[in-house]
Design a protein around this motif. Structure first.
Motif, mmCIF file in Angstrom:
data_model
loop_
_atom_site.group_PDB
_atom_site.id
_atom_site.type_symbol
_atom_site.label_atom_id
_atom_site.label_comp_id
_atom_site.label_asym_id
_atom_site.label_seq_id
_atom_site.Cartn_x
_atom_site.Cartn_y
_atom_site.Cartn_z
ATOM 1 N N TYR A 69 -7.447 -0.421 -12.247
ATOM 2 C CA TYR A 69 -8.032 0.585 -11.368
ATOM 3 C C TYR A 69 -8.515 -0.012 -10.062
ATOM 4 O O TYR A 69 -8.576 -1.237 -9.905
ATOM 5 N N PHE A 70 -8.869 0.845 -9.132
ATOM 6 C CA PHE A 70 -9.349 0.436 -7.815
ATOM 7 C C PHE A 70 -10.460 -0.599 -7.964
ATOM 8 O O PHE A 70 -11.399 -0.406 -8.715
ATOM 9 N N SER A 117 -0.922 0.851 -14.677
ATOM 10 C CA SER A 117 -1.668 2.109 -14.649
ATOM 11 C C SER A 117 -3.084 1.926 -15.196
ATOM 12 O O SER A 117 -3.968 2.747 -14.950
ATOM 13 N N SER A 163 -9.035 9.590 0.771
ATOM 14 C CA SER A 163 -8.530 8.374 0.143
ATOM 15 C C SER A 163 -7.866 8.713 -1.187
ATOM 16 O O SER A 163 -8.136 9.759 -1.779
ATOM 17 N N LYS A 164 -6.995 7.811 -1.607
ATOM 18 C CA LYS A 164 -6.219 8.069 -2.833
ATOM 19 C C LYS A 164 -6.319 6.886 -3.786
ATOM 20 O O LYS A 164 -5.325 6.434 -4.351
ATOM 21 N N TYR A 165 -7.530 6.373 -3.940
ATOM 22 C CA TYR A 165 -7.695 5.212 -4.806
ATOM 23 C C TYR A 165 -7.433 5.582 -6.251
ATOM 24 O O TYR A 165 -7.750 6.685 -6.696
ATOM 25 N N HIS A 166 -6.879 4.623 -7.001
ATOM 26 C CA HIS A 166 -6.541 4.852 -8.408
ATOM 27 C C HIS A 166 -7.786 4.600 -9.249
ATOM 28 O O HIS A 166 -8.185 3.465 -9.453
ATOM 29 N N LYS A 167 -8.386 5.694 -9.679
ATOM 30 C CA LYS A 167 -9.617 5.569 -10.450
ATOM 31 C C LYS A 167 -9.420 6.211 -11.814
ATOM 32 O O LYS A 167 -8.565 7.085 -11.976
ATOM 33 N N GLU A 221 -5.089 4.242 0.971
ATOM 34 C CA GLU A 221 -4.082 4.588 -0.040
ATOM 35 C C GLU A 221 -4.290 3.730 -1.277
ATOM 36 O O GLU A 221 -4.957 2.702 -1.232
ATOM 37 N N ASP A 222 -3.668 4.145 -2.389
ATOM 38 C CA ASP A 222 -3.594 3.293 -3.566
ATOM 39 C C ASP A 222 -2.768 2.079 -3.172
ATOM 40 O O ASP A 222 -1.805 2.204 -2.388
ATOM 41 N N ARG A 225 -6.553 -4.589 -6.863
ATOM 42 C CA ARG A 225 -6.164 -3.221 -6.526
ATOM 43 C C ARG A 225 -7.125 -2.748 -5.439
ATOM 44 O O ARG A 225 -8.170 -2.145 -5.719
ATOM 45 N N GLN A 276 0.826 -1.210 0.000
ATOM 46 C CA GLN A 276 0.000 0.000 0.000
ATOM 47 C C GLN A 276 0.855 1.254 0.000
ATOM 48 O O GLN A 276 1.964 1.259 0.526
#
Lengths: 207, 420
Positions: B216-217, B213, B411-415, B240-241, B234, B196
């Motif tokens: 995604y979340f 990349s 939160s810093k989810y990768h979306k 966190e991401d 993910r 994380q």
């Protein structure tokens, strides 16, 4: 994910057993009352029990390790804990100053707690018995009661530690003292540990 | 003026009894020596493939849900927590239980037991859900992933493993007996790691061919990581991401070492202590504290896990209770609090401004990132709006608190980018 809500849950930290207690039970002729409804506590062992346990452990250790036959805690060696202070097995220190004295937490206690985030100090004028919970120190994960090394009356508290709790991690024996007490009974001082006795206790609790 | 334990209020005494509060320092220190004890109860604790590695790296091992797990390493919990958000953390979460359901009726089967809309879940994606009981209460929370239409992968809590597996099996047997096609497999041959933090994708990319990349979340892949066949999601428990990696148990140690080497000291081994701080900052529930058998997903603020179709159709245990709560509103709700004074911990009472008891804290502590006391708890409906000023009682002392929207730390989810 962390589980642990009720103290009856066998998976919580409440059920961490205490190796030091167990080793004392093994070596001590007295049985130790280990039940405590609200907190696991190093039970009230007499200093004689503690010394007997340390002696037994030390003689066992010297046989096994083939080092000097003198029990470890009687040897003169430099300790990590200041010599001029007295200690309690529950990890407080006390500096007698005539009728009064200053108390705090030892570096060992503070290191085990981790970063201190909150300190609750007693009120000036409050009276405590020896071994009574006098204040509370909290880290991220746990709060811990601090016990009065001697019975007495609170005459001063260190408000700088209350304002900046993280100071306790830096200088627990000096600037980050917790409470000054007027000693009610000077006999209590006799039950306090020397620096080397306390060091022996700490070393043993790690094994 | 004496403050002996016997003079504290009943609620304060209960607080003292609960896990997070009031250790005698001797217990704390000897607890950390637990790995060197020679007693039967310690020998019976389960060990993950990384046990020796944890100890070699300064792990302070504690018993947790029948396993010996690292509470922390050489770093303090504060530093571990902030490091996760600044750089990254690697957690050994092999104590958690992964399982697969396979067969053309596996979705129909699972939808009897969970509130999630597994039918609507896109293949290769997952979601948080809950198992419910007949009263609509939560048996466990779980991340459910649809690998493909005939294969569902779930991860459940370590402490609920026996309970969950017994519950699933008791429903599986009659379902299979009626001629349905579903089998289950518990992934004890695999270990789970969580990577994380902002550096997680960069570090993990060294070990995979695919472009992370584009993952995604909540996405899921079966993928080779450092040549090992892994399940990669993910997701995480920190806000966190990051990723959760299910790796064959015999490769877990090698993968850990490879990740730590590429992490160059910035990714740090992180224990359960910091994991708890991180999840609390992220406003994520902990089963056993914030979620329990007698708490419904509506009360817990997890109504979003129940789609419109499932609200209308039900079909899971306790659906009638939950449907009623959706209609009428629940009697109590989970809220976030920021409090002054001593950090509120589980079981501390929440009071309104006239000091009437209106709820209870279920998780609380000091936030290393915000440098404030944060907590989660339940209050009676009507008192639950963000900004409501309240009080909390901590060991007999009352301090101010305010209801705060969660997550406490964004939160810093990768979306995917908006409009992408």
């Amino acid at each position: 994910m962390w589980i642990g809500r009720s103290s009856s849950d066998p998976h919580t930290l409440d059920h961490i057993s205490t190796p030091f207690i167990n080793s004392v039970v093994r070596y001590s002729p007295h049985s130790v009352n280990r039940s405590s409804p609200y907190r696991l506590k190093l039970q009230e062992l007499s200093i004689k029990d503690t010394r007997m346990a340390l002696r037994a452990f030390a003689s066992h250790a010297t046989t096994v390790l083939r080092i000097s036959a003198r029990p470890v805690f009687l040897r003169h060696f430099s300790t990590k804990f200041p010599e001029g202070l007295k200690y309690v097995k529950s990890h407080e220190w006390f500096k007698p100053e005539g009728d009064q004295g200053t108390m705090g937490l030892t570096s060992f206690a503070v290191d085990e707690l981790g970063d201190v985030v909150f300190v609750e100090l007693p009120e000036v004028g409050a009276k405590y018995e020896q071994g009574e919970s006098i204040c509370t120190v909290e880290s991220v994960k746990a709060s811990s009661a601090v016990y009065a090394p001697v019975g007495g009356e609170v005459i001063e508290v260190n408000s700088s530690v209350k304002e900046s709790p993280e100071k306790l991690n830096k200088d627990p024996f000096g600037e980050s003292w917790l409470v000054k007490l007027k000693v009610a009974n000077h006999d209590h001082l006799k039950s306090l540990l020397s620096a080397s006795d306390y060091e022996g206790l700490v070393e043993q609790s790690k094994h | 003026m004496r403050k002996a334990a016997t003079h504290l209020s009943k609620s304060a005494l209960r607080s003292l009894a609960s896990q997070h509060v009031t250790f005698n320092l001797s217990v704390l220190s000897s607890g950390f020596a637990a790995s060197r004890r020679g007693y039967a109860d310690e020998a019976s604790l389960k060990k993950t493939p990384l046990y020796d590695y944890h100890v070699e790296n300064g792990g302070k091992m504690v018993p947790f849900a029948g396993w010996s797990m690292p509470l922390q390493y050489k770093d303090s919990i504060m530093d571990s927590t902030t490091n996760c958000r600044e750089n990254g953390s690697l957690f050994d979460v092999s104590h958690m239980c992964g399982l697969s359901l396979k067969g053309k009726d596996s979705i129909a089967f699972l939808e009897k037991l969970v509130v999630g809309d597994i039918t609507a879940l896109a293949p290769g994606t997952g979601s948080l859900s809950v198992f419910t009981n007949e009263k609509g209460g939560i048996i466990d929370d779980t991340v459910i992933t649809k690998v493909k239409d005939h294969h569902i992968y779930l991860v459940v809590n370590a402490g609920c493993r026996d309970k969950d597996l017994a519950h699933i099996e008791s429903h599986l047997k009659p379902f299979q007996a009626s001629g349905k096609d579903v089998k289950w497999h518990i992934h004890d041959e695999r270990s789970l790691l969580a990577l994380q933090g902002p550096l997680a994708p960069t570090v993990l990319q060294h070990f995979v061919k695919e472009d992370l990349s584009k993952m995604y979340f909540s996405d899921f892949k079966m993928i080779d990581i450092n040549g090992y066949p892994c399940f990669l999601t993910r997701t995480g428990y920190t806000g966190e991401d990051g990723f959760e990696i299910s790796v064959p148990a015999e490769n877990a140690l090698d993968l850990t070492k490879a990740i730590m080497e590429k992490g160059e000291g910035k990714i740090r081994l992180t224990g359960l202590g910091a994991r708890d701080s991180l999840r609390l900052e992220a406003g994520l529930c902990l089963y056993g504290n914030d979620l329990e058998q007698h708490i419904t997903p509506i009360e817990a603020g997890l109504a979003w896990t129940i789609s419109k179709r499932r609200r209308a159709e039900g079909g899971f245990l306790g659906a009638d209770v939950i449907q009623k709560q959706i209609q009428d509103g629940p009697a109590r709700r989970r809220v976030g609090l920021i409090a002054s004074g001593a950090p509120p911990r589980g079981h501390c009472e929440i009071l309104d401004l006239s000091e009437k008891v209106i709820g209870e804290v279920t998780s609380g502590g000091f936030s290393p990132c915000l440098k404030k006391n944060i907590a989660m708890g339940y209050v009676s409906s009507g008192n639950h709006k963000n900004g409501t000023k309240l009080k909390v009682s901590v060991r007999g002392r009352i301090s101010d608190a305010v209801i705060t929207k969660m997550p406490f730390v964004p939160s810093k989810y990768h979306k995917p980018a908006e409009g992408a």
